[in-house]
Write a protein that holds these residues in place. Sequence first.
Motif, PDB file in Angstrom:
ATOM      1  N   PHE A 199       0.812  -1.211   0.000  1.00 29.89           N
ATOM      2  CA  PHE A 199       0.000   0.000   0.000  1.00 29.89           C
ATOM      3  C   PHE A 199       0.851   1.269   0.000  1.00 29.89           C
ATOM      4  O   PHE A 199       1.982   1.279   0.477  1.00 29.89           O
ATOM      5  N   ASP A 200       0.241   2.335  -0.520  1.00 34.43           N
ATOM      6  CA  ASP A 200       0.750   3.692  -0.337  1.00 34.43           C
ATOM      7  C   ASP A 200      -0.177   4.400   0.646  1.00 34.43           C
ATOM      8  O   ASP A 200      -1.363   4.063   0.758  1.00 34.43           O
ATOM      9  N   TYR A 201       0.371   5.409   1.324  1.00 33.12           N
ATOM     10  CA  TYR A 201      -0.403   6.174   2.296  1.00 33.12           C
ATOM     11  C   TYR A 201      -0.365   7.647   1.913  1.00 33.12           C
ATOM     12  O   TYR A 201       0.712   8.193   1.629  1.00 33.12           O
ATOM     13  N   TYR A 202      -1.537   8.267   1.869  1.00 32.96           N
ATOM     14  CA  TYR A 202      -1.661   9.669   1.493  1.00 32.96           C
ATOM     15  C   TYR A 202      -2.267  10.479   2.631  1.00 32.96           C
ATOM     16  O   TYR A 202      -3.173  10.001   3.333  1.00 32.96           O
ATOM     17  N   VAL A 203      -1.782  11.727   2.787  1.00 32.49           N
ATOM     18  CA  VAL A 203      -2.461  12.701   3.631  1.00 32.49           C
ATOM     19  C   VAL A 203      -3.424  13.472   2.741  1.00 32.49           C
ATOM     20  O   VAL A 203      -3.041  13.962   1.670  1.00 32.49           O
ATOM     21  N   TYR A 204      -4.674  13.583   3.177  1.00 37.30           N
ATOM     22  CA  TYR A 204      -5.710  14.287   2.412  1.00 37.30           C
ATOM     23  C   TYR A 204      -6.307  15.345   3.327  1.00 37.30           C
ATOM     24  O   TYR A 204      -6.928  15.036   4.343  1.00 37.30           O
ATOM     25  N   VAL A 205      -6.085  16.630   2.997  1.00 40.03           N
ATOM     26  CA  VAL A 205      -6.578  17.744   3.810  1.00 40.03           C
ATOM     27  C   VAL A 205      -7.548  18.568   2.966  1.00 40.03           C
ATOM     28  O   VAL A 205      -7.200  19.031   1.880  1.00 40.03           O
ATOM     29  N   ASN A 206      -8.775  18.724   3.452  1.00 37.29           N
ATOM     30  CA  ASN A 206      -9.715  19.577   2.715  1.00 37.29           C
ATOM     31  C   ASN A 206     -10.260  20.679   3.606  1.00 37.29           C
ATOM     32  O   ASN A 206     -10.661  20.440   4.749  1.00 37.29           O
ATOM     33  N   VAL A 239      -3.285  17.061  -1.220  1.00 33.18           N
ATOM     34  CA  VAL A 239      -3.070  15.604  -1.194  1.00 33.18           C
ATOM     35  C   VAL A 239      -1.575  15.340  -1.308  1.00 33.18           C
ATOM     36  O   VAL A 239      -0.936  15.752  -2.281  1.00 33.18           O
ATOM     37  N   LYS A 240      -1.005  14.678  -0.324  1.00 37.81           N
ATOM     38  CA  LYS A 240       0.433  14.416  -0.308  1.00 37.81           C
ATOM     39  C   LYS A 240       0.714  12.938  -0.023  1.00 37.81           C
ATOM     40  O   LYS A 240       0.167  12.365   0.919  1.00 37.81           O
ATOM     41  N   LEU A 241       1.582  12.341  -0.841  1.00 40.18           N
ATOM     42  CA  LEU A 241       2.013  10.965  -0.617  1.00 40.18           C
ATOM     43  C   LEU A 241       3.023  10.916   0.530  1.00 40.18           C
ATOM     44  O   LEU A 241       3.991  11.699   0.558  1.00 40.18           O
ATOM     45  N   ILE A 242       2.813  10.019   1.471  1.00 45.40           N
ATOM     46  CA  ILE A 242       3.777   9.828   2.564  1.00 45.40           C
ATOM     47  C   ILE A 242       4.855   8.882   2.030  1.00 45.40           C
ATOM     48  O   ILE A 242       4.770   7.659   2.180  1.00 45.40           O
ATOM     49  N   ILE A 279      -5.935  10.197   6.627  1.00 47.22           N
ATOM     50  CA  ILE A 279      -4.857   9.372   6.090  1.00 47.22           C
ATOM     51  C   ILE A 279      -5.527   8.245   5.303  1.00 47.22           C
ATOM     52  O   ILE A 279      -6.323   7.476   5.863  1.00 47.22           O
ATOM     53  N   LEU A 280      -5.231   8.172   4.001  1.00 49.26           N
ATOM     54  CA  LEU A 280      -5.830   7.167   3.136  1.00 49.26           C
ATOM     55  C   LEU A 280      -4.820   6.079   2.805  1.00 49.26           C
ATOM     56  O   LEU A 280      -3.676   6.374   2.430  1.00 49.26           O
ATOM     57  N   LYS A 281      -5.239   4.839   2.920  1.00 44.94           N
ATOM     58  CA  LYS A 281      -4.423   3.694   2.507  1.00 44.94           C
ATOM     59  C   LYS A 281      -4.957   3.211   1.159  1.00 44.94           C
ATOM     60  O   LYS A 281      -6.141   2.887   1.042  1.00 44.94           O
ATOM     61  N   VAL A 282      -4.089   3.161   0.155  1.00 46.95           N
ATOM     62  CA  VAL A 282      -4.521   2.817  -1.204  1.00 46.95           C
ATOM     63  C   VAL A 282      -3.583   1.754  -1.781  1.00 46.95           C
ATOM     64  O   VAL A 282      -2.442   1.615  -1.333  1.00 46.95           O
ATOM     65  N   PRO A 283      -4.024   0.986  -2.772  1.00 46.31           N
ATOM     66  CA  PRO A 283      -3.137   0.004  -3.399  1.00 46.31           C
ATOM     67  C   PRO A 283      -1.867   0.646  -3.940  1.00 46.31           C
ATOM     68  O   PRO A 283      -1.900   1.747  -4.493  1.00 46.31           O
ATOM     69  N   LYS A 284      -0.762  -0.027  -3.788  1.00 45.02           N
ATOM     70  CA  LYS A 284       0.543   0.480  -4.220  1.00 45.02           C
ATOM     71  C   LYS A 284       0.500   0.940  -5.682  1.00 45.02           C
ATOM     72  O   LYS A 284      -0.008   0.246  -6.546  1.00 45.02           O
ATOM     73  N   GLY A 285       1.034   2.127  -5.918  1.00 46.59           N
ATOM     74  CA  GLY A 285       1.113   2.641  -7.280  1.00 46.59           C
ATOM     75  C   GLY A 285      -0.106   3.402  -7.751  1.00 46.59           C
ATOM     76  O   GLY A 285      -0.154   3.833  -8.906  1.00 46.59           O
ATOM     77  N   THR A 286      -1.115   3.593  -6.876  1.00 47.56           N
ATOM     78  CA  THR A 286      -2.292   4.368  -7.275  1.00 47.56           C
ATOM     79  C   THR A 286      -1.887   5.811  -7.589  1.00 47.56           C
ATOM     80  O   THR A 286      -1.275   6.476  -6.750  1.00 47.56           O
ATOM     81  N   PRO A 287      -2.180   6.330  -8.795  1.00 52.01           N
ATOM     82  CA  PRO A 287      -1.785   7.705  -9.143  1.00 52.01           C
ATOM     83  C   PRO A 287      -2.434   8.722  -8.217  1.00 52.01           C
ATOM     84  O   PRO A 287      -3.570   8.542  -7.770  1.00 52.01           O
ATOM     85  N   ILE A 288      -1.716   9.804  -7.939  1.00 47.56           N
ATOM     86  CA  ILE A 288      -2.226  10.824  -7.038  1.00 47.56           C
ATOM     87  C   ILE A 288      -3.511  11.445  -7.565  1.00 47.56           C
ATOM     88  O   ILE A 288      -4.380  11.875  -6.801  1.00 47.56           O
TER      89      ILE A 288
END
Length: 310
Positions: A199-206, A239-242, A279-288
């Motif tokens: 997985f990849d982990y993203y910070v999502y702030v709105n 949206v930022k990739l950790i 904090i979103l957990k998404v499948p590895k390689g998911t485009p931003i």
Amino acid sequence: MLGIMDRDSRGYALSLDLLLALIPLTLVLGLVAADMDNFMYQMQDVIHRGSTERVAADTMNTLLTTSGDPYDWEQNVSNLKVPGLAKYDESSQQPQKYYLLPEKILSITSPQIQTLLGDQYGYSFNISSISSGTNILLRGTRGDASVDPDAKEVVRVERIVLYSPFEIVSDAVNIRGTGKPITIEGNTFPTNIEYNSLFDYYVYVNSTGPTPVTAAWVDINTVTVVKPNDFSGGTNPVVKLIDPAEYGSDVLKNETELLPNDVTIRLAGSPTDKMNVYILKVPKGTPIGEIILAGANTQKYRAILYMWVR
């Protein structure tokens, strides 16, 4: 004398009638005997198909309604005894039937599913979105997970399941500015070597207030991932990739066991500044560009298993 002859004639006629009646019966018995091999072959086909259908149904039931043994096998795949894809509810200590866990979907292999069927069967198993057709799982006996074109008879089993492509693993909502800097702690979220490989982990702030947020920070394990300049030009959402390659190996826990990652949020703004942090957990390689909160909504997927005797 005449009476005696009449009685003899009646006996002869009766014998002739019996003989004539036996002729078609003899023919039928002869045909049945001649076709016995074909009859037995058809019976074997019926038995084999019934057995294949039963194994296919049992396999789907195990995969989609259980969490496997152990129930948390996705955290360390080497511990797997029986594969199962359903989420496990810690509070009820029961699997959530037909509600699939992303970690299990990405971790399961073709040989692991084969163990449920036995080596005498070939199979193709896929799970795809009903709305978009996007395939999230494709496993099978053949290298491309296709159905064997030489299979004499193929059994098909279909089920509808629930699945969320993304998962919100931490959130802090309705954060409001006070006119002076504030710091709050978000929910921790777990990672380990296995999770980081899948997985990849993203910070999502709105921003949710009448004016966009312009000064906020989000730290993961004391490493700052989101900074005020990320909000420049009224960017919303941010949206930022950790990414450990960018922020260092300490930004995400990367041990064998699952360990919690700390989330710290700082906001310097007026009471009109409001925001949510996920904090979103998404499948590895998911485009931003595909990272949206709607991805965490539960959706319907179609699971299909094809099976045949090899």
